[in-house]
Design an enzyme around this catalytic site. Structure first.
Site, PDB file in Angstrom:
ATOM      1  N   HIS A  27      42.470  25.312  -3.750  1.00 37.68           N
ATOM      2  CA  HIS A  27      41.985  24.042  -4.151  1.00 37.68           C
ATOM      3  C   HIS A  27      40.460  24.961  -4.583  1.00 37.68           C
ATOM      4  CE1 HIS A  27      39.606  27.093  -0.220  1.00 37.68           C
ATOM      5  NE2 HIS A  27      38.607  26.394  -1.227  1.00 37.68           N
ATOM      6  N   ASP A  36      48.244  27.610   0.725  1.00 40.16           N
ATOM      7  CA  ASP A  36      46.336  27.544  -0.491  1.00 40.16           C
ATOM      8  C   ASP A  36      46.913  28.598  -1.175  1.00 40.16           C
ATOM      9  OD1 ASP A  36      44.266  26.893  -1.589  1.00 40.16           O
ATOM     10  OD2 ASP A  36      43.155  26.978   1.091  1.00 40.16           O
ATOM     11  N   GLN A  79      31.423  28.675   2.483  1.00 40.28           N
ATOM     12  CA  GLN A  79      31.232  28.071   1.122  1.00 40.28           C
ATOM     13  C   GLN A  79      30.487  29.251  -0.324  1.00 40.28           C
ATOM     14  OE1 GLN A  79      30.054  26.076   2.932  1.00 40.28           O
ATOM     15  NE2 GLN A  79      30.865  24.794   2.892  1.00 40.28           N
ATOM     16  N   GLY A  80      31.513  29.378  -1.033  1.00 43.02           N
ATOM     17  CA  GLY A  80      31.746  30.920  -2.052  1.00 43.02           C
ATOM     18  C   GLY A  80      31.800  31.500  -2.090  1.00 43.02           C
ATOM     19  N   ASP A  81      33.074  31.647  -1.180  1.00 43.70           N
ATOM     20  CA  ASP A  81      33.590  32.960   0.000  1.00 43.70           C
ATOM     21  C   ASP A  81      35.041  33.111  -0.691  1.00 43.70           C
ATOM     22  OD1 ASP A  81      31.743  34.364   0.816  1.00 43.70           O
ATOM     23  OD2 ASP A  81      31.221  33.156   2.821  1.00 43.70           O
ATOM     24  N   SER A  82      35.411  30.971  -0.591  1.00 42.40           N
ATOM     25  CA  SER A  82      36.769  31.004  -1.744  1.00 42.40           C
ATOM     26  C   SER A  82      37.770  31.045  -2.355  1.00 42.40           C
ATOM     27  CB  SER A  82      37.072  29.092  -1.513  1.00 42.40           C
ATOM     28  OG  SER A  82      36.335  27.977  -0.206  1.00 42.40           O
TER      29      SER A  82
END
Length: 452
Positions: A79, A129, A221-224
């Protein structure tokens, strides 16, 4: 200047029109970070990699995490890269071994040459993913060690895992750290995770869960795309990839991570040295289009292209891959695609065909390539069997493909995908309120929401 981030949370109570517009602000409880973690010590995680937009400084351009696998390969979440694959321009770099995002000279910044998303990636709910980035050059840095099925299967509920990233650190505003942060979260049995219901009921063998029942510690968020690791007798091994969650650090809402052990064979195939362009975009309006499929061998194993599995309407126009491909060698297969014979109407847009190239390489025996057409075509009055003119926009290094924010991603292997399916998918995301753990950069705030 501080970064002004917008956490995108699309909830059931929001009007669908607003959700689809992409300008959806987050309520305080859904704006999150590496929650209740601590700052990592510099040098603790040398394999940590930041994905950063091109022509941007590191701090403002970072949008996802990743891990260095060695050589020319990086591991992340599908993603994170779906938009890059859609645009076919790969407007992002990987910075390997970085700790402080405010130091543009730290780590090794390398261009991305190819992106391999899992062929069965689904976005709602996220499944499979996982993605591999192939870099333009080999890198000599410390690589991460990956888990094995034996190790992952031996994990018990409550075992401590460590997740890290550069996610937001405020529940009320956008305050993003420059340095890497980490937090320990307990492993959660898959059945316990599934029993939460809703989207969690779809968590399968391709994912693992971690977090506290009462919430309070999590990735967001930001860690994906970044890692979650387990200390195996003094050696940290990556067991998962940050994927998604319902909110962040909320009660009864665990973090979901891609199960690396489940994809060990797939990862081995994509890092075997066989290089190709997985998706090739064309904006041609002609019925007959030629596209070039480049192949290269970066591995030590010599291999042959043994066969082709081509759908109706696709023929081989030229094949320079007729002899064994040694290490460092490359070749090109050119195919002609007759869209009328393939079954597409002149007015269809967002159509795709899947081509399979078979090899005798021990790990990468089947290469699946998607030819994607963003426009309809004008019927060839002379003959639908004509070879047609060569389409420059279909080449693997096309620079005039549409921006990722305006092109919908087709499902790999499908014969056709129109804008209606993409709109339906976005509406589904608006209703379900699923939160990916990818962060919005300042330059992305004006784009459509990253609900893929």
């Amino acid at each position: 200047m501080k970064k002004n981030r917008v956490t995108l949370w699309v909830g059931l109570a929001l009007p669908v029109g607003l959700a689809l517009s992409g300008y959806v602000g987050a309520s305080s409880e859904n704006t999150a970070r590496i929650i209740n973690g601590t700052q990592s010590a510099e040098g603790d995680w040398p394999f940590m990699t930041a994905m950063v937009y091109k022509n941007s400084d590191v701090y403002n351009g970072q949008f996802c995490g990743a891990t260095f696998l060695g050589g020319r390969y990086v591991l992340t979440a599908s993603h994170c890269v779906a938009d890059l694959v859609t645009s076919n321009t790969y407007q992002a770099d990987a910075i390997i071994g970085i700790y402080d995002l405010s130091n543009d000279d730290e780590g090794q910044r390398v261009e991305i040459q190819n992106i391999y998303m899992h062929e069965d990636y689904k976005s709602s709910p996220p499944q499979n993913d996982v993605a591999i980035l192939e870099l333009t050059q080999e890198v000599t840095e410390t690589n991460v060690e990956l888990t094995t099925s034996t190790l992952t299967d031996s994990l018990s509920a409550g075992d401590s895992l460590t997740v890290m990233g550069w996610g937001n650190q405020s529940t009320t505003s956008g305050v993003f750290p420059h340095q890497l942060y980490q937090v320990d979260v307990p492993y959660v049995d898959r059945s316990t995770c599934q029993n939460l219901g809703g989207k969690y009921s779809y968590v399968g063998d391709d994912a693992i869960c971690a977090g506290l029942e009462e919430g309070g510690k999590d990735s967001c968020q930001g860690d994906s795309g970044g890692p979650i690791v387990y200390n195996d007798n003094g050696t940290y091994k990556q067991v998962g990839i940050v994927s998604w969650g319902i909110g962040c650090a909320q009660p009864n809402a665990y973090g979901v991570y891609t199960n690396i052990a489940y994809f060990s064979d797939w990862i081995a195939a994509k890092t075997s040295g066989v290089s190709y362009r997985q998706r090739i975009n064309s904006s041609s309006t002609e019925q007959n289009v030629q596209i070039d499929i480049p192949l290269a061998n970066y591995g030590s194993e010599i291999f042959d292209v043994t066969n082709f599995e081509l759908p109706t309407g696709v023929t081989i126009a030229n094949n320079s891959c007729s002899s064994a491909l040694n290490q460092g060698e490359s070749c090109t297969v050119t195919v002609n695609i007759d869209r009328k014979t393939a079954g597409f109407t002149t007015t269809q847009t967002g159509t795709s065909l899947t081509l399979n190239i078979l090899t005798d390489q021990s790990k990468a025996s089947e290469l699946q390539i998607e030819a994607f057409f963003s426009s309809g075509y004008t019927e060839d009055a002379s003959s639908s069997d004509d070879s047609g003119s060569s389409d420059d926009s279909g080449s693997s290094d096309s620079s005039d493909s549409s921006d990722s924010s305006s092109t919908s991603t087709s499902t790999s292997g499908s014969s056709s995908s129109g804008s209606g399916g993409a709109s339906l998918g976005l509406m589904m995301m608006a209703m379900f309120g699923l939160m990916f753990r990818r962060r919005q950069t300042k330059q992305d705030d004006s784009k459509a929401a990253r609900w893929l």
